[in-house]
Design a protein around this motif. Sequence first.
Motif, PDB file in Angstrom:
ATOM      1  N   ASN A  46       0.831  -1.208   0.000  1.00  0.00           N
ATOM      2  CA  ASN A  46       0.000   0.000   0.000  1.00  0.00           C
ATOM      3  C   ASN A  46       0.864   1.255   0.000  1.00  0.00           C
ATOM      4  N   ASP A  47       1.859   1.281   0.903  1.00  0.00           N
ATOM      5  CA  ASP A  47       2.742   2.445   0.990  1.00  0.00           C
ATOM      6  C   ASP A  47       3.483   2.676  -0.325  1.00  0.00           C
ATOM      7  N   LEU A  48       4.020   1.606  -0.888  1.00  0.00           N
ATOM      8  CA  LEU A  48       4.769   1.744  -2.140  1.00  0.00           C
ATOM      9  C   LEU A  48       3.863   2.161  -3.298  1.00  0.00           C
ATOM     10  N   THR A  49       2.648   1.639  -3.325  1.00  0.00           N
ATOM     11  CA  THR A  49       1.699   2.037  -4.373  1.00  0.00           C
ATOM     12  C   THR A  49       1.419   3.526  -4.283  1.00  0.00           C
ATOM     13  N   GLN A  50       1.230   4.013  -3.055  1.00  0.00           N
ATOM     14  CA  GLN A  50       1.020   5.456  -2.876  1.00  0.00           C
ATOM     15  C   GLN A  50       2.238   6.245  -3.336  1.00  0.00           C
ATOM     16  N   GLU A  51       3.430   5.763  -2.977  1.00  0.00           N
ATOM     17  CA  GLU A  51       4.659   6.435  -3.399  1.00  0.00           C
ATOM     18  C   GLU A  51       4.766   6.488  -4.920  1.00  0.00           C
ATOM     19  N   VAL A  52       4.413   5.387  -5.565  1.00  0.00           N
ATOM     20  CA  VAL A  52       4.472   5.329  -7.029  1.00  0.00           C
ATOM     21  C   VAL A  52       3.574   6.406  -7.625  1.00  0.00           C
ATOM     22  N   PHE A  53       2.337   6.504  -7.139  1.00  0.00           N
ATOM     23  CA  PHE A  53       1.415   7.456  -7.740  1.00  0.00           C
ATOM     24  C   PHE A  53       1.720   8.898  -7.348  1.00  0.00           C
ATOM     25  N   ILE A  54       2.372   9.088  -6.218  1.00  0.00           N
ATOM     26  CA  ILE A  54       2.865  10.437  -5.891  1.00  0.00           C
ATOM     27  C   ILE A  54       3.947  10.826  -6.895  1.00  0.00           C
ATOM     28  N   LYS A  55       4.851   9.884  -7.190  1.00  0.00           N
ATOM     29  CA  LYS A  55       5.903  10.162  -8.181  1.00  0.00           C
ATOM     30  C   LYS A  55       5.297  10.397  -9.561  1.00  0.00           C
ATOM     31  N   VAL A  56       4.295   9.615  -9.905  1.00  0.00           N
ATOM     32  CA  VAL A  56       3.625   9.801 -11.199  1.00  0.00           C
ATOM     33  C   VAL A  56       3.020  11.202 -11.249  1.00  0.00           C
ATOM     34  N   TRP A  57       2.295  11.599 -10.214  1.00  0.00           N
ATOM     35  CA  TRP A  57       1.661  12.922 -10.166  1.00  0.00           C
ATOM     36  C   TRP A  57       2.708  14.029 -10.285  1.00  0.00           C
ATOM     37  N   ASN A  58       3.777  13.903  -9.502  1.00  0.00           N
ATOM     38  CA  ASN A  58       4.808  14.946  -9.492  1.00  0.00           C
ATOM     39  C   ASN A  58       5.600  15.021 -10.788  1.00  0.00           C
ATOM     40  N   ASN A  59       5.597  13.947 -11.559  1.00  0.00           N
ATOM     41  CA  ASN A  59       6.412  13.911 -12.776  1.00  0.00           C
ATOM     42  C   ASN A  59       5.600  13.787 -14.059  1.00  0.00           C
ATOM     43  N   LEU A  60       4.305  13.968 -13.972  1.00  0.00           N
ATOM     44  CA  LEU A  60       3.467  13.860 -15.181  1.00  0.00           C
ATOM     45  C   LEU A  60       3.947  14.771 -16.296  1.00  0.00           C
ATOM     46  N   ASP A  61       4.359  15.965 -15.930  1.00  0.00           N
ATOM     47  CA  ASP A  61       4.808  16.911 -16.958  1.00  0.00           C
ATOM     48  C   ASP A  61       6.148  16.502 -17.570  1.00  0.00           C
ATOM     49  N   LYS A  62       6.850  15.555 -16.933  1.00  0.00           N
ATOM     50  CA  LYS A  62       8.127  15.071 -17.465  1.00  0.00           C
ATOM     51  C   LYS A  62       7.960  13.826 -18.322  1.00  0.00           C
ATOM     52  N   PHE A  63       6.765  13.265 -18.353  1.00  0.00           N
ATOM     53  CA  PHE A  63       6.501  12.099 -19.191  1.00  0.00           C
ATOM     54  C   PHE A  63       6.637  12.524 -20.646  1.00  0.00           C
ATOM     55  N   ARG A  64       7.596  11.905 -21.358  1.00  0.00           N
ATOM     56  CA  ARG A  64       7.912  12.324 -22.716  1.00  0.00           C
ATOM     57  C   ARG A  64       7.161  11.551 -23.781  1.00  0.00           C
ATOM     58  N   GLY A  65       6.558  10.455 -23.407  1.00  0.00           N
ATOM     59  CA  GLY A  65       5.849   9.659 -24.395  1.00  0.00           C
ATOM     60  C   GLY A  65       6.763   8.734 -25.179  1.00  0.00           C
ATOM     61  N   ASP A  66       8.012   8.543 -24.711  1.00  0.00           N
ATOM     62  CA  ASP A  66       8.920   7.605 -25.368  1.00  0.00           C
ATOM     63  C   ASP A  66       8.406   6.173 -25.248  1.00  0.00           C
ATOM     64  N   SER A  67       7.639   5.940 -24.212  1.00  0.00           N
ATOM     65  CA  SER A  67       7.026   4.627 -23.982  1.00  0.00           C
ATOM     66  C   SER A  67       5.559   4.871 -23.676  1.00  0.00           C
TER      67      SER A  67
END
Length: 180
Positions: A46-67
């Motif tokens: 649970n904790d790690l899942t939350q951490e993952v989605f916090i990182k996703v939220w904080n880095n959405l603007d850095k997602f380049r679409g390479d994958s």
Amino acid sequence: MEEYFIISKITNEETRNYGFNLLLKEYQERIYWHIRKMVIRHEDSNDLTQEVFIKVWNNLDKFRGDSSLFTWIYRIATNECLNFLNKKKKRFFVKIHDVSEELSRELSVENSLVEGDEIELKLQKALLKLPDKQRLVFNMKYFDDMKFDEIAEITKTSVGALKASYHHAVKKIEETLSTD
């Protein structure tokens, strides 16, 4: 003019929130189970899942679409799992074997991960004897039914190396199951 900017900003923020909520609905459960198979304990998962989605939220603007977005999120989750397991080993100065034994005990307690029979429990315990990266590859191929190309993109490993890793994992699991 200033009101237009504020309305535009609210709309963009609302759109971002809405999009993130859709992303959570789509991927949260899959990411949770991906993590859970690696770290075993529900609370840690649970904790790690939350951490993952916090990182996703904080880095959405850095997602380049390479994958694909799926691959990007899985890569973050995979890295979080491996980092967590490495920190656990270092924090307690334990050998890999001792961490496997600890997770194996947790597996027996956390019976909701292994629903079903004794054979499934034996398989899960055999998986815990594998090195983390082999276990990761096996889980993604066997349980998540991912293609080697997808796993390669997530792990940044060649398809050939992944196939070899999967093959070694299967052999080790077969040996473990035949001796138990």
